[in-house]
Every structure is written in C-alpha cells, then in structure tokens.
Write a protein that holds these residues in place. Sequence first.
Motif, mmCIF file in Angstrom:
data_model
loop_
_atom_site.group_PDB
_atom_site.id
_atom_site.type_symbol
_atom_site.label_atom_id
_atom_site.label_comp_id
_atom_site.label_asym_id
_atom_site.label_seq_id
_atom_site.Cartn_x
_atom_site.Cartn_y
_atom_site.Cartn_z
ATOM 1 N N ASN A 97 48.475 26.623 6.635
ATOM 2 C CA ASN A 97 48.582 25.403 5.849
ATOM 3 C C ASN A 97 47.834 24.249 6.506
ATOM 4 N N ILE A 98 47.209 23.446 5.667
ATOM 5 C CA ILE A 98 46.573 22.206 6.094
ATOM 6 C C ILE A 98 46.866 21.151 5.020
ATOM 7 N N GLU A 141 44.452 24.369 -5.070
ATOM 8 C CA GLU A 141 44.230 24.384 -3.622
ATOM 9 C C GLU A 141 42.737 24.477 -3.334
ATOM 10 N N VAL A 142 42.389 24.113 -2.112
ATOM 11 C CA VAL A 142 41.064 24.418 -1.578
ATOM 12 C C VAL A 142 41.290 25.347 -0.401
ATOM 13 N N ARG A 143 40.385 26.316 -0.268
ATOM 14 C CA ARG A 143 40.528 27.341 0.768
ATOM 15 C C ARG A 143 39.195 27.517 1.478
ATOM 16 N N VAL A 144 39.220 27.292 2.777
ATOM 17 C CA VAL A 144 38.018 27.468 3.593
ATOM 18 C C VAL A 144 38.351 28.404 4.745
ATOM 19 N N VAL A 145 37.296 28.867 5.423
ATOM 20 C CA VAL A 145 37.456 29.826 6.511
ATOM 21 C C VAL A 145 36.972 29.188 7.808
ATOM 22 N N ASP A 146 37.824 29.240 8.843
ATOM 23 C CA ASP A 146 37.397 28.683 10.124
ATOM 24 C C ASP A 146 36.468 29.659 10.839
ATOM 25 N N GLN A 147 35.971 29.277 11.994
ATOM 26 C CA GLN A 147 34.989 30.099 12.712
ATOM 27 C C GLN A 147 35.547 31.427 13.185
ATOM 28 N N ASN A 148 36.876 31.579 13.193
ATOM 29 C CA ASN A 148 37.503 32.834 13.605
ATOM 30 C C ASN A 148 37.930 33.707 12.425
ATOM 31 N N GLY A 149 37.586 33.284 11.209
ATOM 32 C CA GLY A 149 37.916 34.079 10.027
ATOM 33 C C GLY A 149 39.257 33.758 9.404
ATOM 34 N N ARG A 150 39.977 32.816 9.970
ATOM 35 C CA ARG A 150 41.294 32.432 9.445
ATOM 36 C C ARG A 150 41.110 31.510 8.247
ATOM 37 N N LEU A 167 42.105 28.485 5.899
ATOM 38 C CA LEU A 167 42.776 27.191 5.979
ATOM 39 C C LEU A 167 42.989 26.737 4.540
ATOM 40 N N VAL A 168 44.249 26.623 4.136
ATOM 41 C CA VAL A 168 44.578 26.377 2.734
ATOM 42 C C VAL A 168 45.237 25.007 2.593
ATOM 43 N N ALA A 169 44.678 24.180 1.711
ATOM 44 C CA ALA A 169 45.193 22.832 1.489
ATOM 45 C C ALA A 169 45.341 22.573 0.000
ATOM 46 N N PRO A 170 46.307 21.730 -0.381
ATOM 47 C CA PRO A 170 46.345 21.304 -1.778
ATOM 48 C C PRO A 170 45.107 20.455 -2.045
ATOM 49 N N ASN A 171 44.578 20.494 -3.257
ATOM 50 C CA ASN A 171 43.386 19.679 -3.489
ATOM 51 C C ASN A 171 43.682 18.181 -3.437
ATOM 52 N N LEU A 172 44.943 17.805 -3.410
ATOM 53 C CA LEU A 172 45.307 16.406 -3.158
ATOM 54 C C LEU A 172 44.889 15.957 -1.758
ATOM 55 N N VAL A 173 44.483 16.899 -0.915
ATOM 56 C CA VAL A 173 44.067 16.553 0.444
ATOM 57 C C VAL A 173 42.941 15.522 0.414
ATOM 58 N N HIS A 174 42.078 15.578 -0.589
ATOM 59 C CA HIS A 174 41.009 14.576 -0.678
ATOM 60 C C HIS A 174 41.606 13.173 -0.802
ATOM 61 N N HIS A 175 42.588 13.020 -1.642
ATOM 62 C CA HIS A 175 43.272 11.733 -1.806
ATOM 63 C C HIS A 175 43.966 11.326 -0.509
ATOM 64 N N PHE A 206 39.470 22.393 10.169
ATOM 65 C CA PHE A 206 39.364 22.196 8.721
ATOM 66 C C PHE A 206 38.163 21.317 8.404
ATOM 67 N N VAL A 207 38.012 20.237 9.146
ATOM 68 C CA VAL A 207 36.864 19.347 8.954
ATOM 69 C C VAL A 207 35.564 20.127 9.122
ATOM 70 N N GLU A 208 35.496 20.946 10.164
ATOM 71 C CA GLU A 208 34.282 21.731 10.428
ATOM 72 C C GLU A 208 34.022 22.734 9.308
ATOM 73 N N ALA A 209 35.050 23.469 8.868
ATOM 74 C CA ALA A 209 34.885 24.501 7.844
ATOM 75 C C ALA A 209 34.488 23.904 6.497
ATOM 76 N N VAL A 210 35.101 22.775 6.137
ATOM 77 C CA VAL A 210 34.743 22.109 4.874
ATOM 78 C C VAL A 210 33.313 21.598 4.939
ATOM 79 N N THR A 211 32.963 20.949 6.056
ATOM 80 C CA THR A 211 31.622 20.388 6.192
ATOM 81 C C THR A 211 30.567 21.500 6.161
ATOM 82 N N ALA A 212 30.900 22.660 6.745
ATOM 83 C CA ALA A 212 29.986 23.818 6.727
ATOM 84 C C ALA A 212 30.016 24.522 5.368
ATOM 85 N N ARG A 213 30.949 24.128 4.511
ATOM 86 C CA ARG A 213 31.119 24.701 3.170
ATOM 87 C C ARG A 213 31.363 26.204 3.194
#
Length: 138
Positions: A25-26, A93-102, A104-112, A125-132
Amino acid sequence: MTRYEDGSPYAYSPGTVPYGVEAVNIGWLEKDSEFPRGEAPAEFVQSLALLCRDDSRNAMRGLFPCPLPHQQDPGYPVSIVVGTQEVVLGNAEVRVVDQNGRWLVAPNLVHHYVTAHSYLPPAEFVEAVTARRSAPKS
C-alpha cells in the motif's frame, strides 16, 4: 476508504493482484492520519497525473471523497485536468512496480493528496511513477 500504512501488505482488493506478486500500500490516507509531507518533484506530479488519466486500475462503482480537511472545498467528485481531459479521482487505483519488482498500489486520490495536502509518498513510489513503470495488467 480504509487507512493502510505505506509499505504494508496490499489488502484493499488482494484478489486483483496475481499470485506470487508482492504488493504494498501507498497513500491510503484517512481523516486524522499522520503522513509524511513535503514538496513532490514536478516531474513526479506530472507523471502521476498521466498515470491517473491513462492507467487507473481496479475501478470501483462508487466514488470516495477526500477524507482530509480542506481550507476550500475541493468539490465532489475530486477531479484534475490532464491536458484537456477531466480525470475523476477516488474511484480507482494506480499500480506501479519498484526496482525490485514489488507492486506499489495507491488510490488514484493520491494525486490530490500530493498536490492539495503535501503528502510525500515513499521515494520508491516517486521513482517508479516518474519512470512510468506501470504494473502489468492482469
């Protein structure tokens, strides 16, 4: 919406994560919750907006309003404008993958939460989102 600590095992809708994938969770914030604050990098905020517009997952039928206090009413539903498109938040939700393959799941309200409440998500999370690095669609 339920409050989950950043980095805790993902529990909101676990059946939507493939077997064997570690997901955490994030940004599942709730009224009166303490959370890290700071200024998020502009590139991250822009990438997060695009992720909310183009790759929200696990959509729900209802809409969650922002549970955090506001000086000015954000309106309901909470939305952002990305390019020329209005994007409703609080329903997926938005779902991204960190550098270790895990995942990271956040509600899309995270932008707000980031832009209106200065929530500063964990660095991975910042790194994974920025790397898309979106999680694969299951």
